[in-house]
Design an enzyme around this catalytic site. Sequence first.
Site, mmCIF file in Angstrom:
data_model
loop_
_atom_site.group_PDB
_atom_site.id
_atom_site.type_symbol
_atom_site.label_atom_id
_atom_site.label_comp_id
_atom_site.label_asym_id
_atom_site.label_seq_id
_atom_site.Cartn_x
_atom_site.Cartn_y
_atom_site.Cartn_z
ATOM 1 N N CYS A 149 0.851 -1.188 0.000
ATOM 2 C CA CYS A 149 0.000 0.000 0.000
ATOM 3 C C CYS A 149 0.887 1.239 0.000
ATOM 4 O O CYS A 149 1.898 1.283 0.713
ATOM 5 C CB CYS A 149 -0.894 0.018 1.244
ATOM 6 N N ALA A 150 0.538 2.225 -0.795
ATOM 7 C CA ALA A 150 1.310 3.464 -0.836
ATOM 8 C C ALA A 150 1.176 4.213 0.490
ATOM 9 O O ALA A 150 2.126 4.821 0.970
ATOM 10 C CB ALA A 150 0.845 4.342 -1.990
#
Length: 138
Positions: free
Chosen positions: A52-53
Amino acid sequence: MSSALPDFDTIAGDFAFLDDWDERYRYLIDLGGQLHAFPENERGEDTRIRGCASQVWLYFTQNGDRLDIVGDSDAAIVRGLIALLLSLYSGKTKAEILAISAEEELAKLDLKDHITPQRSNGVTSMIAKIRAVASQDG
């Protein structure tokens, strides 16, 4: 644990009712605001979701064969995406979780064309983690 959230079918109906994506993004952010507080002592590397960013954490508890999931993120839209997944999965049995096709369910919301590839990857990572926990014995 995510009982404050509407069920997924209600959310899908609300999405269909909303006219444009600005309204849908606001709705996602509102859903994220309804997440239960994440236990601070569980905010660590073992609950962080890779891929996940944004920073994303998922914490699982088991009640019989049912999994309850609490999630959090440092990004408002991602908190909304977590809320979508919790409405889809939390409180269900492991067998029910494994029987759900998240791709089919999320396609009802037309998210794929409206969230960034990084967020899409994050959703995929969260789904993989939920399914992995549901696959575990015990």
